[in-house]
Design an enzyme around this catalytic site. Structure first.
Site, PDB file in Angstrom:
ATOM      1  N   GLY A  83      40.918  47.405  26.656  1.00 31.06           N
ATOM      2  CA  GLY A  83      41.186  48.395  25.623  1.00 31.06           C
ATOM      3  C   GLY A  83      40.078  48.636  24.627  1.00 31.06           C
ATOM      4  N   GLY A 127      35.288  48.285  29.782  1.00 33.63           N
ATOM      5  CA  GLY A 127      35.782  48.715  31.077  1.00 33.63           C
ATOM      6  C   GLY A 127      35.651  50.215  31.234  1.00 33.63           C
ATOM      7  N   CYS A 148      43.534  40.587  38.576  1.00 33.07           N
ATOM      8  CA  CYS A 148      43.953  41.844  39.202  1.00 33.07           C
ATOM      9  C   CYS A 148      45.419  41.766  39.619  1.00 33.07           C
ATOM     10  CB  CYS A 148      43.074  42.160  40.401  1.00 33.07           C
ATOM     11  SG  CYS A 148      43.501  43.723  41.198  1.00 33.07           S
TER      12      CYS A 148
END
Length: 344
Positions: free
Chosen positions: A224, A244, A111
């Site tokens: 992606g 995601g 992150c």
């Protein structure tokens, strides 16, 4: 990029009753993958591995565990993602997570947000492999479930595959057998978290090379992945594909992938949603508000007949006092009545 021969003593792949679930997983996403979301995703994808939002080790130790570690029994296999950089605290939080029934504990090393950097954890840990190794070793010693790491390829201008491999080797030497690789660099300055998910170029070849060079490791690729064909293509090179935002905005993708990878029959969107009725009504009876559940359902009819009306009914009605299952039935009914969307 020079391939490196496998080393003796590399960790063996993660083994558990849920090992097959590694092939398909849903990424930990802040403000999104809460327990309501995970229950919905479990109905869509019975075999996939699910992850919590990142929770800081301090919060697990000192905070409201009933809220932070909320988990429905249907969610298995589900992993707890921790943030932090202090081995002793991470070890205690890992022990608590395992005691609460999580099937895996994952350390966030990817992150890039300013808040995370200020706490010296997340992506900045890519530059401190020894600290990550110490943390992983402490976590492994403290709990009896697999401890894994989610990382980036590097930070800022780190474009050296050898440096990435050194990070993995150092952490693997502490006993970590599984790495989830978000196949981009993280930029610690100048890009927002959203931009960090979109601007740094994807380099899936590094994740593929890691699996070739360290075949004893379990490698999952993330970043992606937007459709079913792309997700399944990654499985020719690595052990798993982690979705995601695509899984959140178009959750039906999860169901199609689960059937393609594990077998079974495709259901219908309405049937999957109706199978969630007992959970929704139980949560409402416990005091939950429909809006906190329905926000995760908005993309179910993405691109389908009545999809826009479905979203509109839930968005406008779920926050109202007394909103319950009838609102969801109203939204479902519109998907059968309205014409299919036209290509623009």
């Amino acid at each position: 990029m020079t391939p490196v021969d496998p080393r003796p003593g590399d960790p063996v792949p993660v083994e558990s009753p849920y090992a097959a679930s590694i092939r398909l997983s849903v990424a930990p996403m802040m403000d999104w993958t809460d327990s309501h979301c995970r229950v919905f995703h479990r109905l869509l994808a019975p075999h996939a591995r699910l992850y919590t939002e990142m929770v800081h080790a301090n919060a697990v130790i000192h905070g409201d565990r009933a809220k932070l570690l909320a988990r429905d029994p249907s969610e298995h296999p589900v992993a707890l993602q921790l943030g932090g950089s202090e081995p002793a605290l991470l070890a205690e939080a890992a022990r608590i997570g395992a005691d609460h029934g999580f099937d895996e504990v994952n350390l966030n090393c990817g992150c890039p947000s300013d808040r995370v950097q200020a706490g010296r954890f997340g992506a900045c840990l890519m530059r401190e492999p020894a600290l990550v190794a110490d943390s992983v070793a402490a976590m492994i010693a403290a709990c009896d479930v697999p401890v894994t790491v989610k990382c980036r390829l590097g930070v800022d201008d780190d474009h050296d595959y050898g440096r990435f491999l050194d990070f993995v080797d150092t952490v693997a030497s502490a006993g970590c057998g599984m790495f989830v690789v978000h196949a981009r660099n993280a930029w610690l300055k100048g890009l927002s978290p959203k931009e960090n998910r979109e601007i740094p170029p994807l380099r899936y070849d590094w994740a593929y090379a890691l699996k070739r060079d360290r075949p004893g490791l379990t490698v999952v690729v993330n970043g992606g992945i937007a459709d079913a064909a792309e997700a399944t293509a990654h499985l020719d090179h690595v052990d798993g594909a982690m979705l995601g935002r695509a899984a959140y905005h178009d959750p039906w993708l999860l169901h199609r992938l689960d059937v393609a990878l594990y077998g079974g029959e495709l259901s219908t969107r309405a049937d999957v949603l109706r199978s969630m009725r007992p959970y929704v009504e139980d949560q409402l009876a416990r005091g939950a508000q429909l809006k906190h559940i329905s926000r995760h359902l908005l993309g179910l009819f993405h691109g389908e007949r009545g999809g826009r009306a479905f979203r509109q009914v839930l968005s406008e009605g779920a926050h109202r006092p007394g909103a319950g299952w009838a609102l969801l039935e109203e939204a479902i009914s519109l998907t059968a009545l309205l014409p299919a969307p036209t290509a623009e």
